[in-house]
Design a protein around this motif. Sequence first.
Motif, PDB file in Angstrom:
ATOM      1  N   LEU A 267      -5.988  -5.365  -1.270  1.00 51.71           N
ATOM      2  CA  LEU A 267      -5.584  -4.140  -0.582  1.00 51.71           C
ATOM      3  C   LEU A 267      -4.490  -3.362  -1.307  1.00 51.71           C
ATOM      4  CD1 LEU A 267      -5.347  -4.645   3.306  1.00 51.71           C
ATOM      5  CD2 LEU A 267      -6.426  -2.759   2.081  1.00 51.71           C
ATOM      6  N   ASN A 268      -3.570  -4.066  -1.963  1.00 48.56           N
ATOM      7  CA  ASN A 268      -2.371  -3.402  -2.482  1.00 48.56           C
ATOM      8  C   ASN A 268      -2.630  -2.298  -3.501  1.00 48.56           C
ATOM      9  OD1 ASN A 268      -0.429  -4.538  -0.861  1.00 48.56           O
ATOM     10  ND2 ASN A 268      -0.010  -6.258  -2.233  1.00 48.56           N
ATOM     11  N   PRO A 269      -3.577  -2.476  -4.446  1.00 46.58           N
ATOM     12  CA  PRO A 269      -3.836  -1.348  -5.359  1.00 46.58           C
ATOM     13  C   PRO A 269      -4.278  -0.092  -4.616  1.00 46.58           C
ATOM     14  CG  PRO A 269      -4.794  -3.371  -6.218  1.00 46.58           C
ATOM     15  CD  PRO A 269      -4.351  -3.673  -4.815  1.00 46.58           C
ATOM     16  N   LEU A 270      -5.093  -0.271  -3.565  1.00 46.95           N
ATOM     17  CA  LEU A 270      -5.545   0.878  -2.766  1.00 46.95           C
ATOM     18  C   LEU A 270      -4.370   1.501  -2.019  1.00 46.95           C
ATOM     19  CD1 LEU A 270      -8.832  -0.665  -1.300  1.00 46.95           C
ATOM     20  CD2 LEU A 270      -8.676   1.098  -3.068  1.00 46.95           C
ATOM     21  N   LEU A 271      -3.571   0.653  -1.357  1.00 45.53           N
ATOM     22  CA  LEU A 271      -2.412   1.148  -0.607  1.00 45.53           C
ATOM     23  C   LEU A 271      -1.441   1.874  -1.521  1.00 45.53           C
ATOM     24  CD1 LEU A 271      -1.776  -1.972   1.667  1.00 45.53           C
ATOM     25  CD2 LEU A 271      -2.501   0.295   2.454  1.00 45.53           C
ATOM     26  N   ARG A 272      -1.227   1.313  -2.710  1.00 42.88           N
ATOM     27  CA  ARG A 272      -0.297   1.922  -3.659  1.00 42.88           C
ATOM     28  C   ARG A 272      -0.773   3.319  -4.057  1.00 42.88           C
ATOM     29  NH1 ARG A 272      -0.565  -2.004  -7.192  1.00 42.88           N
ATOM     30  NH2 ARG A 272       0.729  -3.331  -5.865  1.00 42.88           N
ATOM     31  N   GLY A 273      -2.083   3.436  -4.290  1.00 44.94           N
ATOM     32  CA  GLY A 273      -2.634   4.740  -4.662  1.00 44.94           C
ATOM     33  C   GLY A 273      -2.545   5.739  -3.523  1.00 44.94           C
ATOM     34  N   TRP A 274      -2.910   5.319  -2.315  1.00 41.89           N
ATOM     35  CA  TRP A 274      -2.865   6.222  -1.158  1.00 41.89           C
ATOM     36  C   TRP A 274      -1.446   6.672  -0.852  1.00 41.89           C
ATOM     37  CZ3 TRP A 274      -6.306   2.187   1.706  1.00 41.89           C
ATOM     38  CH2 TRP A 274      -7.650   2.375   1.323  1.00 41.89           C
ATOM     39  N   GLN A 324       9.134 -10.079   8.210  1.00 42.68           N
ATOM     40  CA  GLN A 324      10.533 -10.446   8.009  1.00 42.68           C
ATOM     41  C   GLN A 324      10.688 -11.454   6.869  1.00 42.68           C
ATOM     42  OE1 GLN A 324      12.708  -8.683   9.789  1.00 42.68           O
ATOM     43  NE2 GLN A 324      10.920  -7.753  10.795  1.00 42.68           N
ATOM     44  N   THR A 325       9.763 -12.403   6.779  1.00 43.65           N
ATOM     45  CA  THR A 325       9.900 -13.465   5.770  1.00 43.65           C
ATOM     46  C   THR A 325       9.271 -13.095   4.424  1.00 43.65           C
ATOM     47  OG1 THR A 325       7.876 -14.534   6.593  1.00 43.65           O
ATOM     48  CG2 THR A 325       9.981 -15.271   7.536  1.00 43.65           C
ATOM     49  N   GLN A 326       8.219 -12.260   4.462  1.00 49.14           N
ATOM     50  CA  GLN A 326       7.557 -11.846   3.212  1.00 49.14           C
ATOM     51  C   GLN A 326       7.361 -10.333   3.192  1.00 49.14           C
ATOM     52  OE1 GLN A 326       4.180 -14.267   1.768  1.00 49.14           O
ATOM     53  NE2 GLN A 326       4.469 -15.588   3.564  1.00 49.14           N
ATOM     54  N   PRO A 327       8.443  -9.561   3.150  1.00 55.58           N
ATOM     55  CA  PRO A 327       8.328  -8.094   3.243  1.00 55.58           C
ATOM     56  C   PRO A 327       7.602  -7.463   2.065  1.00 55.58           C
ATOM     57  CG  PRO A 327      10.557  -8.751   2.659  1.00 55.58           C
ATOM     58  CD  PRO A 327       9.830 -10.008   3.012  1.00 55.58           C
ATOM     59  N   GLY A 328       7.453  -8.188   0.968  1.00 58.86           N
ATOM     60  CA  GLY A 328       6.775  -7.617  -0.196  1.00 58.86           C
ATOM     61  C   GLY A 328       5.312  -7.971  -0.295  1.00 58.86           C
ATOM     62  N   LEU A 329       4.763  -8.629   0.741  1.00 52.56           N
ATOM     63  CA  LEU A 329       3.380  -9.089   0.672  1.00 52.56           C
ATOM     64  C   LEU A 329       2.393  -7.930   0.579  1.00 52.56           C
ATOM     65  CD1 LEU A 329       1.473 -11.516   0.678  1.00 52.56           C
ATOM     66  CD2 LEU A 329       1.467 -11.427   3.193  1.00 52.56           C
ATOM     67  N   PHE A 330       2.573  -6.911   1.427  1.00 53.93           N
ATOM     68  CA  PHE A 330       1.726  -5.719   1.380  1.00 53.93           C
ATOM     69  C   PHE A 330       2.558  -4.518   0.940  1.00 53.93           C
ATOM     70  CE2 PHE A 330      -0.767  -8.484   4.098  1.00 53.93           C
ATOM     71  CZ  PHE A 330      -2.061  -8.245   3.653  1.00 53.93           C
ATOM     72  N   GLU A 331       1.899  -3.603   0.242  1.00 58.79           N
ATOM     73  CA  GLU A 331       2.603  -2.469  -0.357  1.00 58.79           C
ATOM     74  C   GLU A 331       3.361  -1.646   0.674  1.00 58.79           C
ATOM     75  OE1 GLU A 331       3.925  -0.037  -3.477  1.00 58.79           O
ATOM     76  OE2 GLU A 331       2.986  -2.015  -3.485  1.00 58.79           O
ATOM     77  N   HIS A 332       2.752  -1.386   1.845  1.00 61.00           N
ATOM     78  CA  HIS A 332       3.429  -0.550   2.832  1.00 61.00           C
ATOM     79  C   HIS A 332       4.586  -1.308   3.483  1.00 61.00           C
ATOM     80  CE1 HIS A 332       0.409  -2.782   4.990  1.00 61.00           C
ATOM     81  NE2 HIS A 332       0.742  -2.307   6.177  1.00 61.00           N
ATOM     82  N   TRP A 333       4.507  -2.620   3.555  1.00 59.21           N
ATOM     83  CA  TRP A 333       5.646  -3.407   4.045  1.00 59.21           C
ATOM     84  C   TRP A 333       6.795  -3.320   3.038  1.00 59.21           C
ATOM     85  CZ3 TRP A 333       3.218  -8.785   5.752  1.00 59.21           C
ATOM     86  CH2 TRP A 333       2.258  -8.556   6.754  1.00 59.21           C
TER      87      TRP A 333
END
Length: 342
Positions: A267-274, A324-333
């Motif tokens: 998901l992250n490459p898509l989220l990053r682009g959007w 809270q524990t993994q805020p970098g897991l998804f791009e929007h987080w």
Amino acid sequence: MHYETTVPTVGDRIAQMVVKQLIEPDLDSVFLPDSYGYRPRKSALDAVGVTRERCWKYDWVLEFDIRGLFDNLPHDLLLKAVRKHVKCKWALIYIERWLTAPMEKDGILIERTRGTPQGGVVSPVLSNLFLHYTFDLWMTRTHPDLPWCRYADDGLVHCRSELEAQALKVELQARLAECGLEMHPTKTKIVYCKDGKRQRRYPNVTFDFLGYQFRPRMVRSSRNNQLFCSFTPAVSPAALKSIRSTVRDLNIRQLTQRPLAEIAMQLNPLLRGWIGYYGRYNRAELEPILRHVNLTLVGWAMRKFKRFQGRKVGAAHFLEKLVQTQPGLFEHWRIGMIGAFA
């Protein structure tokens, strides 16, 4: 009239790339600053940004679209422009060959006098050259006081009055017809840039351009933090629908054999682009999509873990703790656009 076009072979695509790299630097130096499509060091976001500022200064916009541009470029006029700027003889021979290669339909060869190669890497450069003469230089010559912006076959002209926009629409329609092209009847319209200070009634007060919708919307002032009505761009409903469809097609809820980290990698490459593109202006308007992504993850958790089956609230709390524990897991987080889970 619509013309079908041939699809280039792999060999042709390689040859077209060689020719494109040869002719593009010289052609690009000829193109005007307000032509943004398919050009090095120019982007769609540049076009959105300059349009945003001009909509604050000019009350009216003529939004126009050219029907079937790549299918309908007349070869005679296009080759006249090509020969003026391309001096390399072998490149000229190749370009003419690609343009005029007959199309095979039902075993019959049909000669072509219009259109550029479908999917051809050289086609955007050739269409830009054609519209440089058809529209860009024509506007500069006939209406030097009206700012315009063009991205391939989508264009805008900013006007000072409705009457001026109507007159320009008639002129431009005639100009395109003179050059063998047709203005798209339903995608071309006149728009009033309505906001807190410009409050005239008019049927069209929105237009879509490059994935953004320009319309009156409440925004917060950077000077005093007060809300006011501005005519400004944000991600368009059509773009939101497309993003939602892409997320749905990933079928994330069914991927219960995969760990969440793998889903994040997908998901992250898509989220990053959007977020990078549609988040440039009025980023908060992306909130519905980020909420949709989170609800999709809630659905995944409900299927993945037995303890959350039929317990949407429990799955939502699980993901909220994960933020809270993994805020970098998804791009929007990672960038703080957490969205809602319930």
